[in-house]
Design an enzyme around this catalytic site. Sequence first.
Site, mmCIF file in Angstrom:
data_model
loop_
_atom_site.group_PDB
_atom_site.id
_atom_site.type_symbol
_atom_site.label_atom_id
_atom_site.label_comp_id
_atom_site.label_asym_id
_atom_site.label_seq_id
_atom_site.Cartn_x
_atom_site.Cartn_y
_atom_site.Cartn_z
ATOM 1 N N LYS A 1 0.570 -1.409 0.477
ATOM 2 C CA LYS A 1 0.151 -0.619 0.330
ATOM 3 C C LYS A 1 0.882 1.560 -0.219
ATOM 4 C CE LYS A 1 -3.752 2.192 2.786
ATOM 5 N NZ LYS A 1 -5.188 1.729 3.701
ATOM 6 N N LYS B 1 9.271 -0.394 14.055
ATOM 7 C CA LYS B 1 10.091 0.061 12.753
ATOM 8 C C LYS B 1 10.851 0.165 13.400
ATOM 9 C CE LYS B 1 5.955 -1.319 10.023
ATOM 10 N NZ LYS B 1 4.665 -0.392 9.751
ATOM 11 N N GLU C 1 -4.311 -7.140 15.172
ATOM 12 C CA GLU C 1 -3.670 -6.320 14.656
ATOM 13 C C GLU C 1 -5.230 -5.018 14.705
ATOM 14 O OE1 GLU C 1 -0.273 -4.980 11.942
ATOM 15 O OE2 GLU C 1 -2.022 -4.896 9.957
ATOM 16 N N GLY D 1 -5.320 -2.431 4.967
ATOM 17 C CA GLY D 1 -4.041 -3.249 4.276
ATOM 18 C C GLY D 1 -4.828 -4.456 4.963
ATOM 19 N N ARG D 2 -5.513 -4.944 6.083
ATOM 20 C CA ARG D 2 -5.533 -6.186 6.255
ATOM 21 C C ARG D 2 -7.158 -6.986 5.843
ATOM 22 N NH1 ARG D 2 -4.300 -3.072 10.258
ATOM 23 N NH2 ARG D 2 -5.675 -2.066 11.214
ATOM 24 N N HIS E 1 -2.716 -33.133 17.294
ATOM 25 C CA HIS E 1 -1.645 -33.737 18.539
ATOM 26 C C HIS E 1 -0.682 -32.508 18.285
ATOM 27 C CE1 HIS E 1 -2.692 -37.705 17.182
ATOM 28 N NE2 HIS E 1 -2.834 -36.670 16.016
ATOM 29 N N GLU F 1 10.550 -4.723 4.062
ATOM 30 C CA GLU F 1 10.642 -5.910 3.948
ATOM 31 C C GLU F 1 10.055 -6.528 2.141
ATOM 32 O OE1 GLU F 1 8.952 -5.258 6.556
ATOM 33 O OE2 GLU F 1 9.620 -6.248 8.374
HETATM 34 O O1 F6P Z 1 2.121 -4.610 9.798
HETATM 35 C C1 F6P Z 1 1.984 -3.625 9.471
HETATM 36 C C2 F6P Z 1 1.006 -3.012 8.262
HETATM 37 O O2 F6P Z 1 0.949 -1.139 8.278
HETATM 38 C C3 F6P Z 1 0.186 -3.709 8.124
HETATM 39 O O3 F6P Z 1 -0.749 -3.045 8.615
HETATM 40 C C4 F6P Z 1 0.256 -3.887 6.200
HETATM 41 O O4 F6P Z 1 -0.888 -4.513 5.886
HETATM 42 C C5 F6P Z 1 1.468 -3.897 6.185
HETATM 43 O O5 F6P Z 1 1.995 -3.117 6.912
HETATM 44 C C6 F6P Z 1 1.957 -3.547 4.684
HETATM 45 O O6 F6P Z 1 1.569 -2.751 4.324
HETATM 46 P P1 F6P Z 1 1.919 -2.340 2.589
HETATM 47 O O7 F6P Z 1 1.506 -2.568 2.125
HETATM 48 O O8 F6P Z 1 2.310 -0.679 3.250
HETATM 49 O O9 F6P Z 1 3.424 -2.439 2.356
#
Ligand code: F6P
Length: 552
Positions: free
Chosen positions: A206, A511, A352, A266-267, A383, A212
């Site tokens: 987003k 972060k 979250e 995002g979620r 199990h 990452e």
């Molecule tokens: O985990 C934190 C977060 O901001 C989530 O809410 C989001 O889904 C994820 O990082 C990834 O963010 P982005 O889509 O901006 O890479």
Amino acid sequence: MADLTKTEAWAALTAHEKTLSRMHIRDLFAADPRRLDWSITEAAGLTLDISKNRITGETLKLLVDLANARDVAGWRGRMAAGESVNTSEGRAALHMALRGTCGRDADLGAGPVGPTVKEALKRFLDFARGVHDGSITGPSGKRFETVIHIGIGGSDLGPRLVADALRAHNKNGISVRFVANIDASELLHALEGTDPETTLFVVASKTFTTQETIENAKSARTWLEAVLPKADVPAHFAGVTANTDAARVFGIADAQIFPFWDWVGGRFSVWSSVGLSLALAIGADGFEDFLAGAAQMDEHFCTAPFEQNMPVLLALVGLWNRNFLECSAHAVLPYDHGLSLLPSYLQQLEMESNGKSVQRDGAPVDAPTSPAVWGVAGTTGQHAFYQWLHQGTDIASSDVILPLKPHHHLTGHHDILTAHAIAQAEALAFGRNAEETKVELAAEGLSGAQIQNLLRHRTFPGNRPVSVLTMERLTPKTLGALLALYEHKVFTQGILWNINSFDQWGVELGKTVAGRALEALVGEGRLEGFDASTRRLIEAARIARSSKPSGT
Ligand code: F6P
């Protein structure tokens, strides 16, 4: 909004709970022969059975009073109207509009969002169709055979879960893989056996700034550049983002950038262009069915009376278990291997969203919020941690999720799986008392003395609250409905607790500290600001990175 525990509805529930506290789920069944009349709900191809919870018809009535007192219907309307229900970020939450339902008429300043959503959907589904029919290829003209989706959190878990769950619907011969972790092992594993010429990377973020994702995307680019002419590389990337400028700067061509908007959390984003990789896996038609299933659940959520409103009931029972029975853990127990990733998906969605300690106005919450959510697909989980579920000192609530028909031909396996799901729900709720255990042990041929020795070990208290969700089959439609159900459950609980379910400030501190730690590890960053334990760790990591790699 008044504190939750100060409301009359809460006081009524507190008094009511006292009248129930000695009752076992067994007693509740015995006392109400019509229990199933009010505890089974059907919607969008799903059936929810809440009868194996420690509730009565009266509990439900009082919980519905609470939902009314907290103005759940009003907030639902505000969300659909595009109001800034994400108060701390000043944003709307219009994920329902992505399914073409409640919210599609919301106008955030540029006309209703419905047509914008439709246009964006058509663009990314056309792209998926083009990849499938071979009209969209890399510059060599070879068809794409592998799609590697790079994203994390909400930009990963949804498409990863659904593509995995609906693997049987992938008829396109395209291998869709997912990379989220900054640990390069995941990227390297995804690249195994792939050919750069026939690999398409979908970078989903987003913000397009998530460390990452961007680092993984850069390494993917380097991998392509090592083999392909540099000019060919952009065609091997698609970008999915609300920050199209950043995707452009990364080097993705406009024709392959698929937008979504800041009003999609995002979620809650699997329904947007974040689902591109999913459409590449299950086909554009499969994706549309997935949206249609969610749309059915939306219509139900927006119109059904609370007493028969599946998401509202799931939310209310969840609040009862959390706040009145003090269940601080909630197990997600899918009896379908395809839903193995559902616990992780719901972990993010629930924890979250509702793992918060302050109300919308910053005041501390006055009742515990989200439980810890975890789980493993049955029967594997049986199990591992079911011992704790059945006989541990803490009581967790659970959701058992069961598609009644398999999507494979080994029906004998499915019969056993189904029997286990049914048995676990029954055993958690009803347990096995001392009398029944004695009979069971005698039938095993144990002597009176042996039975006495083992009796306490082999009885099961039961009285563990379980909700059971079934569907005929796991399909794009029923899975869409299932995920929308949990989204609305989470929203409803957020309203009940008066918290903002759409922000996630709790992930920010890590972060920031990681940025300082990285600087101290690889750059000129100083160790002084860190505590002694952290300094020791950084020093150990510095030594490790300066010594020669061993083995591989
Ligand atoms: O985990 C934190 C977060 O901001 C989530 O809410 C989001 O889904 C994820 O990082 C990834 O963010 P982005 O889509 O901006 O890479």
